[in-house]
Design a protein around this motif. Structure first.
Motif, PDB file in Angstrom:
ATOM      1  N   TYR A   1      49.240  12.099  42.434  1.00  0.00           N
ATOM      2  CA  TYR A   1      48.467  11.518  41.333  1.00  0.00           C
ATOM      3  C   TYR A   1      47.336  10.646  41.867  1.00  0.00           C
ATOM      4  N   ASP A   2      46.143  10.882  41.342  1.00  0.00           N
ATOM      5  CA  ASP A   2      44.975  10.110  41.776  1.00  0.00           C
ATOM      6  C   ASP A   2      44.063   9.852  40.574  1.00  0.00           C
ATOM      7  N   GLY A   3      44.677   9.610  39.425  1.00  0.00           N
ATOM      8  CA  GLY A   3      43.893   9.474  38.194  1.00  0.00           C
ATOM      9  C   GLY A   3      43.545   8.036  37.872  1.00  0.00           C
ATOM     10  N   ALA A   4      43.043   7.876  36.662  1.00  0.00           N
ATOM     11  CA  ALA A   4      42.519   6.578  36.214  1.00  0.00           C
ATOM     12  C   ALA A   4      43.601   5.507  36.108  1.00  0.00           C
ATOM     13  N   TYR A   5      44.852   5.924  35.988  1.00  0.00           N
ATOM     14  CA  TYR A   5      45.910   4.929  35.792  1.00  0.00           C
ATOM     15  C   TYR A   5      46.588   4.529  37.105  1.00  0.00           C
ATOM     16  N   GLN A   6      46.059   5.082  38.223  1.00  0.00           N
ATOM     17  CA  GLN A   6      46.665   4.703  39.504  1.00  0.00           C
ATOM     18  C   GLN A   6      46.533   3.189  39.706  1.00  0.00           C
ATOM     19  N   GLU A   7      47.625   2.550  40.055  1.00  0.00           N
ATOM     20  CA  GLU A   7      47.704   1.096  40.305  1.00  0.00           C
ATOM     21  C   GLU A   7      47.441   0.264  39.056  1.00  0.00           C
ATOM     22  N   GLU A   8      47.650   0.860  37.862  1.00  0.00           N
ATOM     23  CA  GLU A   8      47.430   0.088  36.626  1.00  0.00           C
ATOM     24  C   GLU A   8      48.437  -1.046  36.514  1.00  0.00           C
ATOM     25  N   ASN A   9      47.971  -2.114  35.920  1.00  0.00           N
ATOM     26  CA  ASN A   9      48.823  -3.262  35.551  1.00  0.00           C
ATOM     27  C   ASN A   9      49.534  -3.924  36.736  1.00  0.00           C
ATOM     28  N   LEU A  10      49.074  -3.677  37.953  1.00  0.00           N
ATOM     29  CA  LEU A  10      49.768  -4.287  39.109  1.00  0.00           C
ATOM     30  C   LEU A  10      49.249  -5.701  39.348  1.00  0.00           C
TER      31      LEU A  10
END
Ligand SMILES: O=c1ccn([C@H]2C[C@H](O)[C@@H](COP(=O)(O)OP(=O)(O)OP(=O)(O)O)O2)c(=O)[nH]1
Length: 157
Positions: free
Chosen positions: A148-157
């Motif tokens: 996965y390499d989409g827009a949500y990668q590392e979201e909310n971290l």
């Protein structure tokens, strides 16, 4: 073949999750609710690109969220990293279903890392305490091409 709950817990702990014993289930790990949102404007799914509409974070009233019938978005409390050769699924706790509520969730891709979100569907008013267990993450073996390499990668971290 699905991983054991202990293996799922190890994957979450490697991503930085701080799990308590109640979250460790035989076949997976329970996720908690960190925040509840109400969407306030339309989002968009285009042929090219997407947009998540604005939302308003709800405040607990007293010790819990007191939710009327409707659709909400929840953010889970645990950072997740889906290991390679795995696919993740998040299912609602059955107690939600037994109370006429549910979670709608999608595929968790190999390589995704972040604090995810899901749709909470409240079919009958319910009280949910911040930090309460709401869902369960399971991991299954899966072939994949790339990660996965989409827009949500590392979201909310
Ligand atoms: O219920 C879910 C399902 C998935 N995810 C996370 C993990 C997943 O890897 C990522 C992206 O999900 P998906 O690929 O379904 O989203 P998309 O709308 O297709 O976005 P993208 O274009 O970035 O793939 O979001 C969630 O937070 N909640």
């Amino acid at each position: 073949m699905f991983d054991s709950g202990a293996a799922v817990a190890a994957a979450l702990e490697a991503a930085g999750a701080d799990l308590d014993d109640a979250q460790r289930q035989p076949n997976g790990v329970d996720l908690t609710v960190d925040a509840v949102f109400q969407q306030t404007e339309p989002g968009r799914l285009g042929r090219d690109g997407k947009r998540v509409g604005q939302r308003q974070e709800l405040e607990p009233r007293g010790d819990c969220y007191r939710l009327e019938r409707g659709s909400y978005v929840v953010r889970y409390g645990e950072p997740v990293r889906i290991p390679e050769e795995r696919i993740g699924f998040v299912l609602p706790r059955s107690t939600l279903l037994r109370n006429a509520c549910t979670l709608d969730t999608a595929v968790w891709d190999a390589g995704y890392e972040g604090v995810g979100e899901g749709r909470l569907d409240v079919g009958h008013p319910i009280e949910i305490e911040p930090g309460a267990r709401i869902a369960q993450l399971v991991l299954a073996e899966a072939d994949h091409e790339g990660t996965y390499d989409g827009a949500y990668q590392e979201e909310n971290l």
